[in-house]
Scaffold this motif. Structure first.
Motif, PDB file in Angstrom:
ATOM      1  N   VAL A  29       0.894  -1.211  -0.013  1.00 54.33           N
ATOM      2  CA  VAL A  29       0.085  -0.010   0.234  1.00 54.33           C
ATOM      3  C   VAL A  29       0.788   1.228   0.094  1.00 54.33           C
ATOM      4  O   VAL A  29       0.829   2.320  -0.825  1.00 54.33           O
ATOM      5  CB  VAL A  29      -0.881   0.048   1.300  1.00 54.33           C
ATOM      6  N   VAL A  30       1.905   1.235   0.817  1.00 55.17           N
ATOM      7  CA  VAL A  30       2.875   2.204   0.905  1.00 55.17           C
ATOM      8  C   VAL A  30       3.338   2.495  -0.525  1.00 55.17           C
ATOM      9  O   VAL A  30       3.795   3.784  -0.925  1.00 55.17           O
ATOM     10  CB  VAL A  30       3.880   2.210   1.864  1.00 55.17           C
ATOM     11  N   ASP A  31       4.067   1.593  -1.099  1.00 59.67           N
ATOM     12  CA  ASP A  31       4.380   1.633  -2.222  1.00 59.67           C
ATOM     13  C   ASP A  31       3.533   2.073  -3.394  1.00 59.67           C
ATOM     14  O   ASP A  31       3.933   3.065  -4.392  1.00 59.67           O
ATOM     15  CB  ASP A  31       5.207   0.060  -3.021  1.00 59.67           C
ATOM     16  N   LEU A  32       2.284   1.790  -3.355  1.00 62.37           N
ATOM     17  CA  LEU A  32       1.519   2.337  -4.352  1.00 62.37           C
ATOM     18  C   LEU A  32       1.110   3.756  -4.159  1.00 62.37           C
ATOM     19  O   LEU A  32       1.186   4.702  -5.016  1.00 62.37           O
ATOM     20  CB  LEU A  32       0.002   1.614  -3.982  1.00 62.37           C
ATOM     21  N   LEU A  33       1.186   4.135  -2.799  1.00 62.82           N
ATOM     22  CA  LEU A  33       0.947   5.767  -2.390  1.00 62.82           C
ATOM     23  C   LEU A  33       1.999   6.559  -2.979  1.00 62.82           C
ATOM     24  O   LEU A  33       1.978   7.611  -3.423  1.00 62.82           O
ATOM     25  CB  LEU A  33       0.419   5.822  -1.048  1.00 62.82           C
ATOM     26  N   ILE A  34       3.147   5.954  -2.816  1.00 60.13           N
ATOM     27  CA  ILE A  34       4.431   6.851  -3.030  1.00 60.13           C
ATOM     28  C   ILE A  34       4.348   6.861  -4.372  1.00 60.13           C
ATOM     29  O   ILE A  34       4.953   7.968  -4.979  1.00 60.13           O
ATOM     30  CB  ILE A  34       5.799   5.960  -2.598  1.00 60.13           C
ATOM     31  N   ALA A  35       3.939   5.972  -5.453  1.00 62.25           N
ATOM     32  CA  ALA A  35       4.204   6.127  -6.743  1.00 62.25           C
ATOM     33  C   ALA A  35       3.261   7.026  -7.418  1.00 62.25           C
ATOM     34  O   ALA A  35       3.520   7.427  -8.599  1.00 62.25           O
ATOM     35  CB  ALA A  35       3.833   4.903  -7.423  1.00 62.25           C
ATOM     36  N   MET A  36       2.266   7.393  -6.496  1.00 66.16           N
ATOM     37  CA  MET A  36       1.427   8.466  -7.203  1.00 66.16           C
ATOM     38  C   MET A  36       1.883   9.790  -7.070  1.00 66.16           C
ATOM     39  O   MET A  36       2.819  10.145  -6.174  1.00 66.16           O
ATOM     40  CB  MET A  36      -0.017   8.391  -6.513  1.00 66.16           C
ATOM     41  N   PRO A  37       1.703  10.589  -8.073  1.00 70.67           N
ATOM     42  CA  PRO A  37       2.045  12.141  -8.077  1.00 70.67           C
ATOM     43  C   PRO A  37       1.370  12.945  -6.855  1.00 70.67           C
ATOM     44  O   PRO A  37       0.164  13.282  -6.919  1.00 70.67           O
ATOM     45  CB  PRO A  37       1.674  12.708  -9.320  1.00 70.67           C
ATOM     46  N   GLY A  38       2.104  13.151  -5.866  1.00 73.16           N
ATOM     47  CA  GLY A  38       1.436  13.624  -4.676  1.00 73.16           C
ATOM     48  C   GLY A  38       0.748  14.850  -4.892  1.00 73.16           C
ATOM     49  O   GLY A  38      -0.321  15.086  -4.387  1.00 73.16           O
ATOM     50  N   LEU A  39       1.547  15.837  -5.316  1.00 73.94           N
ATOM     51  CA  LEU A  39       0.692  17.299  -5.497  1.00 73.94           C
ATOM     52  C   LEU A  39      -0.310  17.141  -6.333  1.00 73.94           C
ATOM     53  O   LEU A  39      -1.429  17.527  -6.017  1.00 73.94           O
ATOM     54  CB  LEU A  39       1.652  18.285  -6.052  1.00 73.94           C
ATOM     55  N   LEU A  40      -0.305  16.566  -7.388  1.00 74.61           N
ATOM     56  CA  LEU A  40      -1.505  16.073  -8.449  1.00 74.61           C
ATOM     57  C   LEU A  40      -2.651  15.593  -7.711  1.00 74.61           C
ATOM     58  O   LEU A  40      -3.742  16.069  -7.760  1.00 74.61           O
ATOM     59  CB  LEU A  40      -0.932  15.720  -9.610  1.00 74.61           C
ATOM     60  N   MET A  41      -2.181  14.470  -6.791  1.00 72.46           N
ATOM     61  CA  MET A  41      -3.380  13.783  -6.293  1.00 72.46           C
ATOM     62  C   MET A  41      -3.994  14.712  -5.251  1.00 72.46           C
ATOM     63  O   MET A  41      -5.088  14.502  -4.960  1.00 72.46           O
ATOM     64  CB  MET A  41      -2.618  12.374  -5.663  1.00 72.46           C
ATOM     65  N   LEU A  42      -3.215  15.482  -4.472  1.00 68.55           N
ATOM     66  CA  LEU A  42      -3.691  16.377  -3.534  1.00 68.55           C
ATOM     67  C   LEU A  42      -4.856  17.493  -4.145  1.00 68.55           C
ATOM     68  O   LEU A  42      -5.857  17.626  -3.548  1.00 68.55           O
ATOM     69  CB  LEU A  42      -2.507  17.174  -2.871  1.00 68.55           C
ATOM     70  N   ILE A  43      -4.154  18.024  -5.300  1.00 70.09           N
ATOM     71  CA  ILE A  43      -5.253  19.024  -5.935  1.00 70.09           C
ATOM     72  C   ILE A  43      -6.650  18.340  -6.375  1.00 70.09           C
ATOM     73  O   ILE A  43      -7.773  18.847  -6.299  1.00 70.09           O
ATOM     74  CB  ILE A  43      -4.659  19.780  -7.139  1.00 70.09           C
ATOM     75  N   VAL A  44      -6.141  17.082  -7.139  1.00 72.51           N
ATOM     76  CA  VAL A  44      -7.626  16.454  -7.463  1.00 72.51           C
ATOM     77  C   VAL A  44      -8.413  16.120  -6.218  1.00 72.51           C
ATOM     78  O   VAL A  44      -9.765  16.203  -6.452  1.00 72.51           O
ATOM     79  CB  VAL A  44      -7.048  15.095  -8.368  1.00 72.51           C
ATOM     80  N   LEU A  45      -7.876  15.400  -5.070  1.00 73.27           N
ATOM     81  CA  LEU A  45      -8.597  15.010  -4.135  1.00 73.27           C
ATOM     82  C   LEU A  45      -9.347  16.053  -3.316  1.00 73.27           C
ATOM     83  O   LEU A  45     -10.583  15.958  -3.077  1.00 73.27           O
ATOM     84  CB  LEU A  45      -7.962  14.384  -2.965  1.00 73.27           C
ATOM     85  N   VAL A  46      -8.658  17.053  -3.248  1.00 73.75           N
ATOM     86  CA  VAL A  46      -9.271  18.231  -2.608  1.00 73.75           C
ATOM     87  C   VAL A  46     -10.573  18.941  -3.398  1.00 73.75           C
ATOM     88  O   VAL A  46     -11.585  19.172  -3.115  1.00 73.75           O
ATOM     89  CB  VAL A  46      -8.393  19.435  -2.294  1.00 73.75           C
ATOM     90  N   GLY A  47     -10.416  18.866  -4.807  1.00 73.01           N
ATOM     91  CA  GLY A  47     -11.438  19.387  -5.699  1.00 73.01           C
ATOM     92  C   GLY A  47     -12.533  18.535  -5.596  1.00 73.01           C
ATOM     93  O   GLY A  47     -13.605  19.040  -5.671  1.00 73.01           O
ATOM     94  N   VAL A  48     -12.234  17.219  -5.797  1.00 75.06           N
ATOM     95  CA  VAL A  48     -13.273  16.193  -5.763  1.00 75.06           C
ATOM     96  C   VAL A  48     -14.015  16.155  -4.527  1.00 75.06           C
ATOM     97  O   VAL A  48     -15.543  16.296  -4.261  1.00 75.06           O
ATOM     98  CB  VAL A  48     -12.768  14.697  -6.205  1.00 75.06           C
ATOM     99  N   LEU A  49     -13.456  16.441  -3.422  1.00 74.92           N
ATOM    100  CA  LEU A  49     -14.138  16.308  -1.759  1.00 74.92           C
ATOM    101  C   LEU A  49     -14.704  17.760  -1.643  1.00 74.92           C
ATOM    102  O   LEU A  49     -15.489  17.844  -0.378  1.00 74.92           O
ATOM    103  CB  LEU A  49     -12.996  15.802  -0.791  1.00 74.92           C
ATOM    104  N   GLY A  50     -14.676  18.964  -2.209  1.00 79.57           N
ATOM    105  CA  GLY A  50     -15.246  19.952  -2.002  1.00 79.57           C
ATOM    106  C   GLY A  50     -14.444  21.150  -1.789  1.00 79.57           C
ATOM    107  O   GLY A  50     -14.889  22.286  -1.836  1.00 79.57           O
ATOM    108  N   GLY A  51     -13.155  20.921  -1.813  1.00 81.85           N
ATOM    109  CA  GLY A  51     -12.198  21.968  -1.425  1.00 81.85           C
ATOM    110  C   GLY A  51     -11.990  22.669  -0.169  1.00 81.85           C
ATOM    111  O   GLY A  51     -11.469  23.760  -0.149  1.00 81.85           O
ATOM    112  N   GLY A  52     -12.644  22.450   0.767  1.00 80.79           N
ATOM    113  CA  GLY A  52     -12.459  22.823   2.187  1.00 80.79           C
ATOM    114  C   GLY A  52     -11.222  22.413   2.746  1.00 80.79           C
ATOM    115  O   GLY A  52     -10.487  21.556   2.250  1.00 80.79           O
TER     116      GLY A  52
END
Length: 285
Positions: A125-148
């Motif tokens: 699970v750690v390897d999977l999360l590290i392989a993801m582009p962190g900043l891009l994932m952060l922007i996408v997650l925050v945007g999808v979840l509502g931006g709060g």
């Protein structure tokens, strides 16, 4: 009660740390962060003006005796907004750092000490999360979840945790093979007691330094999200949001954007230096 050879107690380490004399870098970085923490706690009360008060007739002005950092395009005092903005700029990164530290330390100790299928599953699970582009994932997650800001903090804590888990796990694996850990197992101590009473104090320097680095990363990332208009609502006193709001005033009052940007830089630098100094002092204590 006797202490097994090799075991380090957090209380004894803290007492030795208090007796040792801090160096100039520790004093300077700690003093800067203490002043910023005081601004976060009391900035709203000590600000010379109401951070939300507008004077449209005044507009954006350069620094003066009345307004030491000038005003923005709505006539709001920049210094007052910087003092009030210290709370959101520092509080949320602190929450991220504490959450990341708690999760990574607990999971890293568990994976490194228990090994087996727990370690195998957790590392995949750690390897999977590290392989993801962190900043891009952060922007996408925050945007999808509502931006709060709450969702931003939660997503950031989850994305920051995997790297620290690997560090804590590797240190735990090295410590569990030492004589004092073997002696604790021979005495029949529980796994939880061995992990948190005997192994954790020996990896504490890295954990503390990692927590401060997580604070720095969260400070910069949250300021970047605010600059992009994600997280805090428009008009909120916040260093990152002030940079975005005032970037168009460089010809009228550049200090409206330079001062909050400088505060983010100074806070990040001070926390990084303090983490480095604490790691060295805790390792020697």
């Amino acid at each position: 009660m006797s202490v097994m050879p090799g075991t380090v107690r957090l209380g004894g380490r803290a007492r030795r740390l208090r007796r040792s004399r801090p160096g100039p870098v520790t004093l300077l970085s700690g003093g800067i962060l203490a002043l910023m923490a005081a601004a976060a706690l009391f900035g709203t009360w000590v600000a010379p003006y109401d951070p939300a008060a507008q004077d449209l007739a005044l507009g954006a002005t350069m620094p003066s005796w009345a307004h030491w950092a000038g005003t923005d395009e709505l006539g709001r005092d920049v210094l007052s907004r910087c003092l009030a903005g210290a709370r959101s700029a520092l509080l949320w990164p602190l929450v991220v750092a504490l959450g990341t530290c708690a999760m990574s330390t607990s999971l890293g100790l568990l994976a490194g000490y228990r090994r087996g299928w727990i370690d195998a599953v957790m590392m995949r699970v750690v390897d999977l999360l590290i392989a993801m582009p962190g900043l891009l994932m952060l922007i996408v997650l925050v945007g999808v979840l509502g931006g709060g800001i709450g969702w931003a903090v939660l997503a950031m804590a989850v994305l920051f945790t995997p790297g620290d888990i690997r560090v804590v796990r590797s240190l735990t694996m090295a410590q569990r093979e030492l004589a004092y850990a073997e002696a604790a197992r021979t005495l029949g101590l529980s796994r939880t007691r061995i992990m948190f009473r005997h192994l954790l104090p020996n990896i504490a320097p890295t954990v503390v330094a990692g927590a401060l680095l997580s604070f720095v990363a969260a400070l910069v990332a949250l300021s970047g999200l605010s600059f992009l208009g994600i997280g805090l609502p428009a008009g909120t006193p916040d260093w990152g949001l002030m940079i975005e709001e005032n970037r168009g005033l460089l010809d009228l009052n550049p200090w409206a954007a330079v001062v909050p940007a400088a505060l983010v830089t100074i806070a990040a630098t001070a926390a990084t230096l303090l983490g480095d100094q604490l790691f060295e002092r805790l390792s020697d204590a």
